[in-house]
Design a protein around this motif. Structure first.
Motif, short mmCIF file in Angstrom:
data_model
loop_
_atom_site.label_atom_id
_atom_site.label_comp_id
_atom_site.label_asym_id
_atom_site.label_seq_id
_atom_site.Cartn_x
_atom_site.Cartn_y
_atom_site.Cartn_z
N GLU A 534 23.12 9.00 5.57
CA GLU A 534 24.50 9.30 5.16
C GLU A 534 25.38 8.06 5.30
O GLU A 534 26.16 7.74 4.40
N HIS A 535 25.24 7.35 6.41
CA HIS A 535 26.02 6.12 6.60
C HIS A 535 25.60 5.04 5.60
O HIS A 535 26.42 4.23 5.18
N PHE A 536 24.32 5.05 5.27
CA PHE A 536 23.83 4.09 4.27
C PHE A 536 24.54 4.32 2.94
O PHE A 536 25.07 3.38 2.32
N PHE A 537 24.60 5.57 2.51
CA PHE A 537 25.32 5.89 1.27
C PHE A 537 26.79 5.53 1.36
O PHE A 537 27.37 4.95 0.43
N GLU A 538 27.43 5.87 2.48
CA GLU A 538 28.86 5.57 2.65
C GLU A 538 29.13 4.08 2.52
O GLU A 538 30.12 3.67 1.91
N LYS A 539 28.23 3.28 3.08
CA LYS A 539 28.40 1.82 2.99
C LYS A 539 28.23 1.33 1.57
O LYS A 539 29.01 0.50 1.08
N VAL A 540 27.22 1.86 0.86
CA VAL A 540 27.00 1.48 -0.54
C VAL A 540 28.23 1.83 -1.37
O VAL A 540 28.71 1.04 -2.18
N ASN A 541 28.75 3.03 -1.16
CA ASN A 541 29.91 3.49 -1.91
C ASN A 541 31.15 2.69 -1.57
O ASN A 541 31.96 2.36 -2.43
N GLN A 542 31.29 2.35 -0.29
CA GLN A 542 32.45 1.56 0.15
C GLN A 542 32.43 0.16 -0.44
O GLN A 542 33.46 -0.36 -0.87
N LEU A 543 31.26 -0.46 -0.50
CA LEU A 543 31.16 -1.80 -1.09
C LEU A 543 31.56 -1.78 -2.57
O LEU A 543 32.14 -2.74 -3.08
N ASN A 544 31.20 -0.69 -3.26
CA ASN A 544 31.68 -0.47 -4.62
C ASN A 544 31.34 -1.64 -5.55
O ASN A 544 32.17 -2.10 -6.33
#
Length: 814
Positions: A534-544
């Protein structure tokens, strides 16, 4: 005569000022006028002191002490000890006056615009005095002039309008009579006709230099700053941005208006009429060419010269049926904003006259909503106009270029590029000059939008792919090694720049904004933070990032449940994990739909046949109008390896163990031997053929004993294989007796699918299938009798990794 302006970073400290001295000493002109800003950061510090004093916060005294220390230390670093006393006395005297002004604001508990201008003017007054004295002690023929005696404005404070008639006369008179070769003056500051201090607005030092350059008919105006010119985009956000060698006045104005902070927008106006060139140079890299700004000489050059943006934008929309055909609505709307001194940076209006939308600073949005609602209160109460709508956290992004005029396809190219990266465009505006195409987007999307557009218009068609890789076992490790090996080739030959930004295994995960070095990725990952999908996805999405691709090299059901989150945020998914595509049909359809809706490719070629182009070929058949009649296939490289190596001289247990150790099976070999893996594969092929099928619809004719199927760990499973060795040997001898070979076959025909072990006779296409090879026979309306055959290695870490790599390249070529 030349005019050289040095910004705050150029004169931030003694070391930088010494660089300025070297540049001035080498000035090619006979006479030079040097315009300087306040020491870097001092203007903000002065405003902070003024703010604290107006709030009757005695902290202003501490800030004032910082200002004093900063200037005195600069003098002590620049001027010989024997010559410091007079200069230090002068500075202390000026700072005493500044202290009186701040104390006055403290006593009355407020600060007026006029008092604010007096306070902030000390930055340029002190820096110009110190620098002129330093030049003199460095044996330069230098003098000093207070810009307030030259530049005369109206009585408006904080952004005064220049009286050019008086100002030009003052400048010509002074500079024609000065005995010095070099004159140093402070930028930003001026005075009104009545003698009150005024300022030209933040960034006004550029404007000061342009005003003086135009007044004295200078040969050139040089703006010295901390970057090597105007860039194709903000180099802090776009690493591939390049300095623009030559640009027109109009292009420079557009770029500076839309956020290119290297140049204050009003700067160009005074010199444009005189045809005086502007040169943007880097104080810290004076040898760099920089940017030359002149009349347009890009007749047959590039269409887009730069990409710029303005952050902290809010949209204010006025709409309603009562606006249609009613004269004066627009006038009232803009008049209200103008009277409140709210600057409008972008305007768009529907052709139906049903709505007007403007872009303003976020700082002004609350005031704007209040005054517009108040101005149209009568129409709002009667339902003719709606309450004004405000949207915040936005930014404007703009393409700029003289040669964009009438050039077809630019807008489409711009919007298509943004759309592919899920950058939603809220408002579009294009001026009649066609020199600028602007779009309002979410502030969070600015970096991605700038990089995507820069890649499209400036980077010689080199496309950057940003990978986020989960799973670094047999397949994942081979994949990373292949990326590392082929990186240079892909960039040179396919114009693809592949970077691995995120990496995770089941224990740790790591991210690197600039790309993880792949030669030692194991060490980097080992020192990462605790893994969490979940944190992995959040980081990917945050980097955008633009062109983001999530790569799943696992066989995890949990990881497969995250695909919809990635696709729903325009992040492509490449996977060798078969679980998602063989899950419930509704989930399979949802993933396909998300991929189409958010323009995020979802590729899983390696789900069937590892690196073989089976799914891709099937897609092309369907897309070209062909229809699948029947599929026959040996789809398990693992089982083919097992049965090709199993005989009366070996044990079934040992062959399966070998297949597991060499990476031909899943970590849990029962998935392969039970037929579940093959069921998933034929299910995927059936679905990709356009059929709605669930895995429960597939008939599985398992050859394993029920006891083997019921085990729940590898040790028990292998023990059961040893126990039933006689049964496996009988399967082999029965096939040999019929001059046949054992193959695990999948079939789909007339909506029905099955998998199971079969005895394949000589002459059959499957008979001579060696090693771990796969084979697929597609019987179609175009190939009804002689099928289309795809054959080759269908298992193994290397070929699976190459299939994943091929899917990533497909995305790069979209």
């Amino acid at each position: 005569m030349q005019v050289l302006k040095f910004g705050g970073t150029s004169v931030a400290n003694a070391q930088n000022i010494s660089l300025v001295k070297d540049i001035v000493a080498n000035c090619a002109a006979d006479n030079c006028i040097i315009i300087v800003s306040a020491l870097g950061g001092i203007t903000d510090t002065l405003l902070n002191a003024a703010n604290l004093s107006s709030k009757q916060d005695e902290g202003y005294k501490t800030v004032l002490k910082e200002i004093e220390t900063r200037h005195l230390d600069t003098v002590k670093s620049l001027i010989p000890v024997h010559a410091q006393s007079t200069i230090l006395s002068k500075i202390k005297s000026e700072l005493n006056t500044l202290e009186d002004l701040l104390e006055g604001a403290f006593l009355i508990g407020e600060i007026t615009p006029q008092l604010s201008d007096k306070i902030v003017s000390y930055g340029e007054m002190l820096s110009s005095y110190i620098i002129s004295e330093y030049f003199q002690h460095q044996q330069l023929d230098a003098g000093h002039v207070d810009s307030r005696t030259l530049i005369i404005t109206n009585e408006v404070n904080e952004k005064a309008a220049v009286n050019f008639k008086i100002t030009n006369a003052n400048c010509k008179k002074f500079f024609s009579k000065t005995p010095h070769k070099i004159i140093v003056a402070g930028g930003f500051v001026a005075s009104s006709e009545s003698g009150n201090p005024t300022t030209l607005g933040r960034g006004g030092s550029d404007y000061t230099a342009a005003i003086i350059a135009a007044a004295v008919d200078a040969e050139i105006l040089q703006i010295w700053t901390d970057v090597s010119g105007m860039y194709t985009a903000n180099p802090k956000l776009v690493k591939q941005a390049k300095a623009i060698p030559h640009i027109s006045y109009e292009e420079a104005m557009e770029l500076s208006h839309f956020g290119a902070k290297v140049l204050y927008p009003p700067t160009i106006q005074p010199v444009l009429a005189k045809g005086i060139s502007i040169e943007i140079k880097n104080t810290f890299k004076p040898e760099d060419k920089g940017t030359l700004i002149t009349k347009n000489q890009n007749e047959k050059g590039k269409t887009v010269r730069g990409i710029s943006h303005v952050e902290n934008i809010a949209l204010l929309s006025l709409e309603g049926p009562g606006m249609v055909g009613i004269p004066g609505i627009s006038k009232r709307f803009f008049e209200v904003l103008s009277q409140a001194e709210i600057s409008v940076v972008l305007i768009t209006q529907a052709s139906s006259e049903h709505s007007i939308c403007v872009g303003i600073s976020t700082d002004d949005i609350d005031k704007a909503v209040q005054i517009v609602n108040s101005a149209f209160e009568y129409e709002i109460e009667r339902g003719k106009i709606k309450h004004v709508i405000a949207e915040q956290n936005l930014a404007i992004i703009a393409l700029v270029g003289d040669n964009m005029k009438s050039h077809q396809g630019l807008s489409g190219k711009m919007f298509s590029t943004l759309g592919k990266n899920n950058v939603n465009i809220r408002v579009i505006a294009q001026g009649a000059s066609e020199r600028n195409i602007s779009a309002v987007i979410k502030k969070d999307d600015v970096k991605k939008a700038l990089n995507a557009l820069h890649e499209e218009f400036f980077e010689e068609n080199i496309k950057q792919l940003n990978l986020f890789v989960m799973g670094v076992g047999n397949v994942g490790a081979k994949f990373l090694n292949q990326v590392c090996q082929q990186k240079k080739y892909l960039k040179e030959n396919l114009k693809l720049n592949i970077r691995v930004i995120g990496l995770s295994n089941s224990r740790t995960m790591v991210f690197d904004d600039g790309g993880i070095p792949l030669k030692n990725w194991e060490d980097t990952l080992a020192s990462g933070e605790k893994a969490n999908k979940e944190h992995f996805f959040e980081k990917v999405n945050q980097l955008n990032y633009r062109n983001s691709i999530f790569v799943d090299n696992t066989a995890s059901a949990d990881v497969s449940t995250t695909y919809n989150s990635y696709l729903g945020n325009s992040i492509s998914v490449v996977t060798c994990n078969k679980i998602a595509c063989s899950s419930e049909y509704s989930n399979y359809q949802e993933l396909k739909s998300l991929a189409r809706t958010y323009n995020a490719p979802f590729l899983f070629e390696t789900n069937v046949g590892a690196g073989l182009p089976i799914i891709d070929t099937l897609k092309h058949l369907i897309a070209s109008g062909d229809k699948i009649l029947k599929i026959q296939a040996v789809l398990s490289g693992s089982l083919n390896f097992v049965f090709n190596n199993f005989n009366d001289q070996t044990s079934f247990h040992d062959v399966v163990k070998q297949a597991q150790e060499e990476g031909y099976t899943e970590p849990d070999p029962k998935i392969d031997l039970s037929g579940v893996d093959v069921m998933r594969k034929i299910l995927i092929l059936a679905r990709e053929s356009g059929n709605q099928l669930e895995i429960s619809d597939i008939e599985n004719k398992s050859f394993l004993p029920q006891e083997s199927l019921d085990t729940d760990n590898n040790d028990d499973f292998f023990a059961s294989l040893a126990k039933y060795e006689d049964d496996f040997q009988k399967l082999y001898t029965d096939a040999v007796a019929k001059e046949s070979k054992l193959k695990y076959v999948a079939q789909f025909e007339e909506g029905k699918a099955s998998v199971g072990l079969q005895e394949i006779p000589k002459g059959h296409d499957f008979y001579n299938l060696e090693g771990s090879d796969n084979i697929v026979l597609f019987y179609t309306e175009r190939y009804p009798n002689q099928p289309m055959i795809i054959k080759g290695a269908g298992a193994g870490a290397d070929v699976t990794a190459s299939g994943i790599f091929a899917d990533i390249i497909r995305i790069g070529n979209f």
